[in-house]
Design a protein around this motif. Structure first.
Motif, PDB file in Angstrom:
ATOM      1  N   THR A  84     -77.756 -30.594   4.361  1.00 41.60           N
ATOM      2  CA  THR A  84     -79.222 -31.516   2.709  1.00 41.60           C
ATOM      3  C   THR A  84     -79.919 -31.132   2.434  1.00 41.60           C
ATOM      4  OG1 THR A  84     -77.040 -33.247   3.974  1.00 41.60           O
ATOM      5  CG2 THR A  84     -78.482 -34.102   1.508  1.00 41.60           C
ATOM      6  N   GLY A  85     -80.513 -31.445   1.197  1.00 44.18           N
ATOM      7  CA  GLY A  85     -81.951 -30.886   0.643  1.00 44.18           C
ATOM      8  C   GLY A  85     -81.807 -31.847  -0.922  1.00 44.18           C
ATOM      9  N   LEU A  86     -83.209 -31.528  -1.259  1.00 40.80           N
ATOM     10  CA  LEU A  86     -83.724 -33.036  -2.186  1.00 40.80           C
ATOM     11  C   LEU A  86     -84.477 -32.097  -2.519  1.00 40.80           C
ATOM     12  CD1 LEU A  86     -83.899 -35.795  -2.975  1.00 40.80           C
ATOM     13  CD2 LEU A  86     -85.887 -36.422  -1.622  1.00 40.80           C
ATOM     14  N   TYR A  87     -84.547 -32.322  -4.028  1.00 42.89           N
ATOM     15  CA  TYR A  87     -85.273 -31.210  -4.486  1.00 42.89           C
ATOM     16  C   TYR A  87     -86.503 -32.311  -5.424  1.00 42.89           C
ATOM     17  CZ  TYR A  87     -81.784 -27.234  -4.799  1.00 42.89           C
ATOM     18  OH  TYR A  87     -80.940 -27.099  -3.846  1.00 42.89           O
ATOM     19  N   ARG A  88     -87.840 -32.328  -6.026  1.00 43.35           N
ATOM     20  CA  ARG A  88     -88.387 -33.167  -6.621  1.00 43.35           C
ATOM     21  C   ARG A  88     -88.996 -32.665  -8.184  1.00 43.35           C
ATOM     22  NH1 ARG A  88     -87.843 -38.524  -4.900  1.00 43.35           N
ATOM     23  NH2 ARG A  88     -87.896 -38.827  -3.107  1.00 43.35           N
ATOM     24  N   SER A  89     -88.319 -31.625  -8.660  1.00 43.53           N
ATOM     25  CA  SER A  89     -88.567 -30.741  -9.765  1.00 43.53           C
ATOM     26  C   SER A  89     -87.775 -30.146 -10.079  1.00 43.53           C
ATOM     27  CB  SER A  89     -90.324 -30.576  -9.806  1.00 43.53           C
ATOM     28  OG  SER A  89     -90.225 -29.300  -9.036  1.00 43.53           O
ATOM     29  N   ALA A  90     -87.449 -29.632 -11.586  1.00 49.03           N
ATOM     30  CA  ALA A  90     -87.652 -28.501 -11.739  1.00 49.03           C
ATOM     31  C   ALA A  90     -86.942 -27.121 -11.362  1.00 49.03           C
ATOM     32  CB  ALA A  90     -87.078 -28.587 -13.417  1.00 49.03           C
ATOM     33  N   PHE A 163     -84.896 -35.462 -13.138  1.00 47.44           N
ATOM     34  CA  PHE A 163     -85.893 -35.504 -12.302  1.00 47.44           C
ATOM     35  C   PHE A 163     -86.745 -36.344 -13.380  1.00 47.44           C
ATOM     36  CE2 PHE A 163     -83.873 -31.604 -10.987  1.00 47.44           C
ATOM     37  CZ  PHE A 163     -84.384 -31.444  -9.841  1.00 47.44           C
ATOM     38  N   ALA A 164     -86.257 -36.241 -14.419  1.00 42.78           N
ATOM     39  CA  ALA A 164     -87.387 -37.297 -15.413  1.00 42.78           C
ATOM     40  C   ALA A 164     -87.094 -39.039 -15.498  1.00 42.78           C
ATOM     41  CB  ALA A 164     -87.429 -36.752 -16.946  1.00 42.78           C
ATOM     42  N   ASP A 165     -85.583 -38.730 -15.382  1.00 37.00           N
ATOM     43  CA  ASP A 165     -84.741 -40.068 -15.173  1.00 37.00           C
ATOM     44  C   ASP A 165     -85.042 -40.534 -13.891  1.00 37.00           C
ATOM     45  OD1 ASP A 165     -84.463 -40.083 -17.804  1.00 37.00           O
ATOM     46  OD2 ASP A 165     -82.057 -39.925 -17.470  1.00 37.00           O
ATOM     47  N   ASP A 166     -84.723 -40.100 -12.649  1.00 39.51           N
ATOM     48  CA  ASP A 166     -84.072 -40.800 -11.249  1.00 39.51           C
ATOM     49  C   ASP A 166     -85.331 -40.015 -10.291  1.00 39.51           C
ATOM     50  OD1 ASP A 166     -81.824 -41.448 -12.398  1.00 39.51           O
ATOM     51  OD2 ASP A 166     -80.230 -40.361 -11.182  1.00 39.51           O
ATOM     52  N   GLY A 167     -86.193 -38.822 -10.646  1.00 41.19           N
ATOM     53  CA  GLY A 167     -87.658 -38.408  -9.680  1.00 41.19           C
ATOM     54  C   GLY A 167     -86.825 -37.509  -9.084  1.00 41.19           C
ATOM     55  N   GLY A 168     -85.526 -37.040  -8.661  1.00 45.70           N
ATOM     56  CA  GLY A 168     -85.323 -36.037  -7.779  1.00 45.70           C
ATOM     57  C   GLY A 168     -83.796 -35.961  -7.792  1.00 45.70           C
ATOM     58  N   MET A 169     -82.761 -35.220  -7.346  1.00 48.10           N
ATOM     59  CA  MET A 169     -81.952 -34.443  -7.061  1.00 48.10           C
ATOM     60  C   MET A 169     -81.798 -33.949  -6.083  1.00 48.10           C
ATOM     61  SD  MET A 169     -80.362 -32.283 -10.556  1.00 48.10           S
ATOM     62  CE  MET A 169     -78.768 -32.656 -10.429  1.00 48.10           C
ATOM     63  N   LEU A 170     -80.563 -34.625  -4.951  1.00 47.39           N
ATOM     64  CA  LEU A 170     -79.749 -34.192  -3.704  1.00 47.39           C
ATOM     65  C   LEU A 170     -78.570 -33.133  -4.083  1.00 47.39           C
ATOM     66  CD1 LEU A 170     -77.119 -34.897  -1.567  1.00 47.39           C
ATOM     67  CD2 LEU A 170     -79.845 -35.345  -1.011  1.00 47.39           C
ATOM     68  N   ASP A 171     -78.900 -32.260  -3.008  1.00 46.07           N
ATOM     69  CA  ASP A 171     -78.584 -31.055  -2.682  1.00 46.07           C
ATOM     70  C   ASP A 171     -77.489 -30.834  -1.443  1.00 46.07           C
ATOM     71  OD1 ASP A 171     -77.152 -28.550  -2.217  1.00 46.07           O
ATOM     72  OD2 ASP A 171     -79.146 -27.711  -3.497  1.00 46.07           O
ATOM     73  N   GLN A 172     -76.231 -30.812  -1.474  1.00 42.74           N
ATOM     74  CA  GLN A 172     -75.562 -31.514  -0.508  1.00 42.74           C
ATOM     75  C   GLN A 172     -74.092 -30.339  -0.111  1.00 42.74           C
ATOM     76  OE1 GLN A 172     -72.354 -34.694  -0.579  1.00 42.74           O
ATOM     77  NE2 GLN A 172     -73.421 -35.292   1.399  1.00 42.74           N
ATOM     78  N   ALA A 173     -74.376 -29.597   1.067  1.00 45.55           N
ATOM     79  CA  ALA A 173     -72.952 -28.838   1.333  1.00 45.55           C
ATOM     80  C   ALA A 173     -71.641 -29.047   0.886  1.00 45.55           C
ATOM     81  CB  ALA A 173     -72.388 -27.576   2.657  1.00 45.55           C
ATOM     82  N   TRP A 174     -70.538 -28.212  -0.013  1.00 42.75           N
ATOM     83  CA  TRP A 174     -69.889 -28.327  -0.658  1.00 42.75           C
ATOM     84  C   TRP A 174     -68.573 -28.725   0.561  1.00 42.75           C
ATOM     85  CZ3 TRP A 174     -66.417 -29.358  -4.171  1.00 42.75           C
ATOM     86  CH2 TRP A 174     -64.429 -29.224  -4.370  1.00 42.75           C
ATOM     87  N   GLN A 175     -67.552 -29.467   0.747  1.00 41.89           N
ATOM     88  CA  GLN A 175     -67.336 -29.610   1.730  1.00 41.89           C
ATOM     89  C   GLN A 175     -65.263 -29.802   1.246  1.00 41.89           C
ATOM     90  OE1 GLN A 175     -68.258 -30.833   4.548  1.00 41.89           O
ATOM     91  NE2 GLN A 175     -70.256 -30.654   4.127  1.00 41.89           N
TER      92      GLN A 175
END
Ligand code: ATP
Ligand code: MG
Length: 314
Positions: A84-90, A163-175
């Motif tokens: 799992t990863g987390l991005y704070r910006s584009a 990113f503008a609305d929620d401040g980030g995006m979550l990245d998870q491995a496809w199961q």
């Protein structure tokens, strides 16, 4: 105990504010995104009610801790997590996504959403020419969405609003076991009080060798009591290990957990002894409905206990 409905819309928030001033507690069902609006006005009103001594479930602060996709990142090491990863910006997304994609397909999620809005399956597509940049196959999890072929650059631009609305995006491995179905555990505070099982979900793939449009639409979710034998090991791990560990990480005591919330699980890789493992897909705490009939009485008992405690404090 006396229960009354409080129908909410931003346009008549003052009526609801007055109503909340006269009760001991309020149970809230409202999606993070609905008809283009979000919960910001309602959340401010609920914070105000809670500060005045009304019991609120789920409190907006608790939702922010456990009901957004960020929880998949903050609790990734407690046993229910995957890669799992987390991005704070584009910019961070652009920089780090290619390395993760090299390991396999990913699912990217805006932090606050529902109904598959802002949830994307993303994988590398070698078919797009090198001159166009890195090629991707992407599919939105919102109902009716079909896989598209676009460049990494176009995908990142599409995500800028998250990113503008929620401040980030979550990245998870496809199961890859998604086609075997998903299990939703319904909880009242720290206990599982029912299950939902959905065989065909969003992002269910098209049969091999067929065009993307042939992917089937999501099917019905079936509801079960908490005694269903198949899911007892999941229930036990969730109640005894993962929820307490999550509470520790997030700093939430048991009585502050929502009166009703759910944890969605995907099947993970089978263990050496043949037993199933489970991967957390998300937690819902904003608008858990419908829910299994078996949960009704536990919900009522928990709501009564919290409302009584709120009255005694005031
Ligand atoms: N890691 C994953 N691997 C495979 N499929 C996934 C994964 N994450 C999500 N999905 C699929 O995408 C759907 C939507 O994802 P998720 O549940 O995280 O978002 P949501 O918009 O909050 O959904 P809901 O409205 O059901 O709460 C899931 O129901 C599942 O079908
Ligand atoms: Mg959700």
């Amino acid at each position: 105990m006396q229960a009354e409905p409080a129908i909410y819309h931003d346009d008549f928030r003052e009526d609801v504010r007055r109503q909340l001033a006269s009760v001991d507690g309020v149970l809230v069902w409202m999606n993070p995104i609905q008809d283009g609006r979000n919960r910001s006005v309602l959340d401010a009103l609920l914070r105000e009610a809670a500060a005045a001594g009304v019991f609120v479930s789920a409190h907006p602060d608790v939702i922010m801790k456990l009901g957004t996709k960020e929880v998949l990142y903050t609790t990734r090491d407690i046993g229910w997590g995957c890669d799992t990863g987390l991005y704070r910006s584009a910019a961070e997304l652009r920089r780090e996504l290619p390395t993760r994609l090299a390991r396999g397909a990913r699912v990217l999620k805006r932090l606050r959403g529902n109904g598959g809005i802002g949830v994307w399956k993303v994988e590398l597509d070698s078919g797009v020419g090198a001159g166009d940049g890195i090629g991707l196959r992407v599919r939105h999890a919102q109902r009716g969405s079909v896989e598209e072929r676009i460049t990494l650059e176009d995908f990142c631009r599409r995500c800028e609003t998250y990113f503008a609305d929620d401040g980030g995006m979550l990245d998870q491995a496809w199961q890859p076991r998604l086609p075997e179905g998903m299990i939703r555990c319904y909880l009242v505070h720290g206990r599982v009080e029912g299950f939902g099982h959905q065989a065909i979900n969003a992002l269910y793939p098209a049969p091999p060798g067929t065009p993307p449009e042939t992917a089937p639409p999501p099917g019905a979710r079936l509801y079960h009591p908490p005694t269903l034998p198949e899911f007892q090991s999941l229930k036990q791990q969730l109640e005894q290990e993962w929820v307490p560990a999550m509470q520790q990480v997030l700093g939430i005591d048991t009585e502050s957990l929502p009166v009703l919330w759910d944890c969605d699980f995907l099947l993970g890789t089978k263990r050496a002894d043949g037993a199933d493992s489970y991967v957390l897909c998300e937690i819902n705490a904003s608008s858990v409905s419908p829910y299994p009939a078996a949960a009704v009485e536990p919900i009522a008992r928990a709501a009564l206990a919290r409302a009584q405690a709120a009255r005694e404090r005031h």
